[in-house]
Design a protein around this motif. Structure first.
Motif, PDB file in Angstrom:
ATOM      1  N   ASP A  64     -19.165  24.788  78.576  1.00 54.85           N
ATOM      2  CA  ASP A  64     -19.078  25.520  77.322  1.00 54.85           C
ATOM      3  C   ASP A  64     -18.856  26.986  77.663  1.00 54.85           C
ATOM      4  O   ASP A  64     -19.311  27.476  78.713  1.00 54.85           O
ATOM      5  CB  ASP A  64     -20.358  25.350  76.509  1.00 54.85           C
ATOM      6  N   VAL A  96     -24.540  19.207  75.142  1.00 51.94           N
ATOM      7  CA  VAL A  96     -24.442  20.574  75.639  1.00 51.94           C
ATOM      8  C   VAL A  96     -25.713  21.275  75.178  1.00 51.94           C
ATOM      9  O   VAL A  96     -25.848  21.619  74.006  1.00 51.94           O
ATOM     10  CB  VAL A  96     -23.193  21.308  75.107  1.00 51.94           C
ATOM     11  N   TRP A 130     -27.954  19.166  69.948  1.00 53.21           N
ATOM     12  CA  TRP A 130     -27.931  18.597  71.299  1.00 53.21           C
ATOM     13  C   TRP A 130     -29.123  17.684  71.561  1.00 53.21           C
ATOM     14  O   TRP A 130     -28.969  16.630  72.215  1.00 53.21           O
ATOM     15  CB  TRP A 130     -27.881  19.703  72.348  1.00 53.21           C
TER      16      TRP A 130
END
Length: 671
Positions: free
Chosen positions: A424, A514, A520
Motif C-alpha cells: 500500500d 492490509v 482489515w
C-alpha cells in the motif's frame, strides 16, 4: 485461423454483437477475444525510457487446443502456479499444471457443454481447493461453476442462467466467500451472492442509467472498507461522452442507488478493458480503461473521479488489461492484450502519478484477447501468460534484474516475501522514507535496512498470518527432527511446516488484508476462521486426530505437540468447547480448540525465535533451511543458537544483516 474463432472475433469486437469487424480499417469496437495462450519467459529486453529496463524471456508456446481466454491459479495445491484456458472452438477447458520453474506439464482437457468465453479462478466453497468458473453468452447465457478436486480436475459444473460475456469475482457481503458480478444487459449489473458452499443465490439486478455499459469493476471507491461496483459506458453513436456509475456497497451484498456522472473526454471506440488500482499512490482507488487509448480516472476517495488530464494513445486496441509491478519500484504497471496484428502484449510502466510510459511490446503476432499476470517460476516476479493467435503461447517469464541496494526495490520486496502482496502506498512510503532519511550515512542506511526488514516479520500482519501458520503446524503435528553439524553432529527439533505449505497457507489467510486500512480486521478474522475450518478437515489432520477421539484426548495431543503449554484450567475449558459430546466430530469446535492452543502466549513466546530463523530462509532465500545449497539444519542451528544467545536481539546477533547481504539473497534478483 478457425472459422468459428473468426466469427467470434467479429461478434466480440463490437462487444455487444451489434455490428461486424471490418478488418484492415481503423480500429473498431473490440472486446474479449483471445486466440492463443502465450507464456513469456525471458529473452527479449524491453527498454523503458532512460530509467530502467524490463526483461522478459522469449515466449514459450504450449499446445492447448484453440484457447480463447486464460486464467491462472494453483489448481492442484502444490504451491506452483497453473494455467487454465478456455477453448471456444471445441468447448474445452484446458489445464496446464505448472512445474514451478516457468514450464508447464502436458495439457489435460475437460470438455464442456457451453462455450468458455470468459474464465475466473477462485475458491468458491472455501475448501482450500481452487475452483473455476466460466461464462457464456448470448446462447446459452450462463455462468458455470466447477468445484476443484484439488488435483487439477473438477466436479461436474453447476450452471446459472445469467448472461456472462464477462464477469468478476469479489466478496460483496464481507463473509469471506467470493460472489459474482456480471452485466446481463447493456444497462444493468447483476450480483450473485455465494451461499458459502460454492452455490449461488438468484441474481439481483441493478439498473444502470447509461446508454451502453462497456466495462465494470469491483473496488472500494469511497474508502469505507466495503466493496463497491463501478460501470463505465458510452453512447452507441460514438461521440466522446463517457458515463460513469458507482454503486456503493452496504456490506451485506446489496448496493445503494448509482451515483452517476459523465464527461466528454472519450477518444476511442470502446472502452473494452478495465483495471483497478492506486495508480497515483494517494491511497485512493483509481480506474484505468483502455481501447485505442489508455485513460486513467483518478479517484477522489468519495466515489467521484477527476477528469483525465490526458489520455495515452495505444498501438493496438486493448481487449484485456492487467495490473502488477513488473520492475519492483513500488509503482503499479499495466500489461494490455491487443487484438489486431502487432503489439499484442504491450507493457506500460507506471510513473506513480497516474501516468505511464510505453515500455514496448512483448509479442508481435495476430489477435490477443486475454492476458494474465502470475508468478510461474516462484521467484516472486510477476510473469505474463496470454492467448495469442489461437495457440497457448504461454509464458513470458519476468527476468528483470533487481537491485536490492535500491531502497524502493528493497522495500517492495519485503512486502512480497513476508506479506505476499503489493505494498500500500502509505506503508511503502513510510519504510522507504525511513531508509532514505539516512541520506549518505552508510552505517545509518545499513541499520535502517535491517530494522525495516525485521519489522515485516514483527508486524501484526505477518504475526497473524505467516507466524500463525507456523504455530498451527506445530500444534497439529509437533516438531520435525533435523540434523546439524554445528558444534558436532547432533539432532535438534525444527519447525515441521515446509516452504510450500507456509507460503500457500499464509497467502490464504492474508488475502485482501492490509493492516490499518478500513475493514482489515474483519477480513483477517473471516479469512482465519475459514482457513482453520479447512485445516481441520484436511486428510492429514483427520488422520492425526480421528473424530472418534474424546475431547480430553484431542486437547491432550494438541497440548503435547505444542510443548505442554496449557494449564489445567485451559485444558478443561478447551475440552468443554465440544459441549459434553463423547467425540470430537464438531468441526467448528475442533478449529476453535486448535486455534486457541496455537495462540497460547507461552507457545507464542517459545516458538518466536525458531520462526524468526525459519523466515530468514523462507522469506529471504525462498527455500527450506535444509534445502540446496544446504543439506541439513546446520545453518538453522547456528543462527538459532546465536539469536538465543543475544536474547532475540536480531541486530546484535547480526542475523537479518547476514541474510539480506548474503550472495544467495542478492542472486535471487539477478539474471
Amino acid at each position: 485461423m478457425d472459422t468459428k474463432i473468426k466469427t467470434e472475433i467479429r461478434m466480440q469486437l463490437n462487444g455487444w454483437m451489434d455490428s461486424v469487424l471490418r478488418v484492415g480499417r481503423s480500429h473498431q469496437t473490440c472486446v474479449r477475444l483471445s486466440l492463443s495462450l502465450l507464456l513469456i519467459v525471458s529473452g527479449g529486453i524491453v527498454q523503458v525510457g532512460l530509467a530502467q529496463t524490463l526483461k522478459f524471456n522469449a515466449p514459450l508456446t504450449y499446445s492447448a487446443g484453440q484457447p480463447y481466454v486464460v486464467a491462472s491459479g494453483d489448481l492442484n495445491g502444490d504451491g506452483k502456479a497453473d494455467l487454465v484456458a478456455g477453448d471456444l472452438t471445441n468447448n474445452d477447458l484446458v489445464v496446464l499444471l505448472g512445474n514451478g520453474d516457468g514450464t508447464l506439464k502436458p495439457p489435460a482437457t475437460y470438455h464442456q457443454t457451453s462455450h468458455p468465453r470468459f474464465l475466473v479462478t477462485s475458491d468458491f466453497n472455501r475448501d482450500g481447493k481452487l475452483d473455476v468458473a466460466f461464462g457464456d453468452s448470448p446462447a446459452p447465457a450462463s455462468i458455470n461453476v466447477l468445484l476443484g478436486k484439488g488435483d487439477g480436475s473438477f466436479e461436474t459444473p453447476s450452471s446459472y442462467a445469467v448472461p456472462a460475456w464477462h464477469f468478476l469475482v469479489g466478496d460483496l457481503n464481507n463473509d469471506g466467500k467470493p460472489d459474482i458480478v456480471t452485466a446481463p444487459t447493456t444497462t444493468s449489473l447483476a450480483v450473485l451472492l455465494n451461499n458459502g458452499n460454492g452455490t449461488f443465490q438468484n441474481a439481483q439486478t441493478y439498473a444502470i442509467a447509461q446508454p451502453n455499459v462497456r466495462v465494470f469493476a469491483i473496488g472500494d471507491f469511497n474508502g469505507d472498507g466495503i466493496n463497491d461496483l463501478f460501470a463505465l459506458g458510452r453512447n452507441i453513436a460514438g461521440d466522446s461522452t463517457r458515463f460513469m456509475s458507482v454503486l456503493f456497497g452496504k456490506g451485506d451484498g446489496t448496493f445503494q442507488s448509482p451515483l452517476n456522472t459523465n464527461g466528454n473526454w472519450g477518444q476511442g471506440s470502446g472502452p473494452y478493458s478495465i483495471a483497478v488500482g492506486d495508480y497515483d499512490r494517494d491511497g485512493k482507488t483509481d480506474v484505468a480503461v483502455a481501447d485505442e487509448f489508455l485513460t486513467v480516472l483518478r479517484g477522489n476517495g468519495d466515489g467521484m473521479f477527476k477528469p483525465p488530464a490526458s489520455v495515452m494513445g495505444l498501438p493496438n486496441t486493448s481487449t484485456d488489461l492487467k495490473v502488477s509491478d513488473f520492475n519492483g519500484d513500488g509503482k503499479l504497471d499495466l500489461v494490455s492484450a491487443g487484438v489486431f496484428t502487432g503489439n499484442n502484449l504491450q507493457v506500460y510502466v507506471g510513473n506513480g502519478d497516474g501516468t505511464f510510459q510505453d515500455a514496448g511490446s512483448l509479442v508481435n503476432n495476430t489477435g490477443g484477447v486475454s492476458v494474465v499476470v502470475t508468478d510461474l517460476n516462484g521467484d516472486t516476479r510477476p510473469d505474463v501468460a496470454a492467448c495469442v493467435n489461437g495457440q497457448l503461447t504461454i509464458s513470458l517469464l519476468n527476468a528483470t534484474p533487481g537491485d536490492t541496494n535500491n531502497t524502493n526495490y528493497f522495500v517492495h520486496q519485503q512486502y512480497l516475501d513476508f506479506l505476499h502482496r503489493e505494498p500500500d502506498a502509505a506503508g511503502f512510503d513510510f519504510w522507504s522514507n525511513e531508509i532514505s532519511s539516512c541520506a549518505s550515512d552508510a552505517q545509518c542506511v545499513d541499520l535502517k535496512r535491517i530494522n525495516t526488514s525485521a519489522a515485516f516479520y514483527l508486524s501484526i500482519e505477518f504475526q497473524r498470518t505467516g507466524y500463525l501458520v507456523e504455530r498451527l503446524y506445530k500444534t497439529a503435528y509437533g516438531d520435525s527432527l533435523g540434523t546439524s553439524t554445528t558444534g558436532g553432529t547432533h539432532q535438534l527439533p525444527v519447525p515441521i511446516v515446509r516452504l510450500n505449505e507456509l507460503l500457500v497457507d499464509a497467502q490464504q489467510i492474508n488475502e485482501g488484508v492490509v493492516v490499518l486500512q478500513p475493514g482489515w480486521a474483519t477480513v483477517l478474522e473471516t479469512n482465519t476462521q475459514n482457513f482453520l475450518s479447512q485445516f481441520v478437515q484436511r486428510p492429514r489432520f483427520q488422520a492425526a486426530f480421528p473424530t472418534s477421539m474424546t475431547p480430553a484426548a484431542f486437547v491432550d495431543k494438541l497440548n503435547q505437540n505444542a510443548g505442554n503449554v496449557l494449564t489445567s484450567n485451559d485444558h478443561a475449558a478447551l475440552s468443554g468447547l465440544f459441549g459434553g459430546a463423547p467425540d470430537t466430530a464438531d468441526v467448528a469446535a475442533r478449529a476453535q480448540v486448535l486455534r486457541q492452543v496455537a495462540e497460547n502466549r507461552t507457545l507464542y513466546n517459545s516458538e518466536f525465535n525458531k520462526a524468526f530463523v525459519l523466515m530468514q530462509y523462507a522469506g529471504y532465500l525462498r527455500r527450506d533451511p535444509n534445502g540446496a545449497p544446504d543439506s541439513d539444519y546446520s545453518g538453522y542451528d547456528f543462527w538459532l543458537t546465536k539469536l538465543n544467545s543475544f536474547d532475540g536481539n536480531y541486530v546484535s546477533a547480526e542475523m537479518v544483516k547476514a541474510f539480506i547481504s548474503s550472495l544467495e539473497y542478492r542472486q535471487r534478483f539477478q539474471q
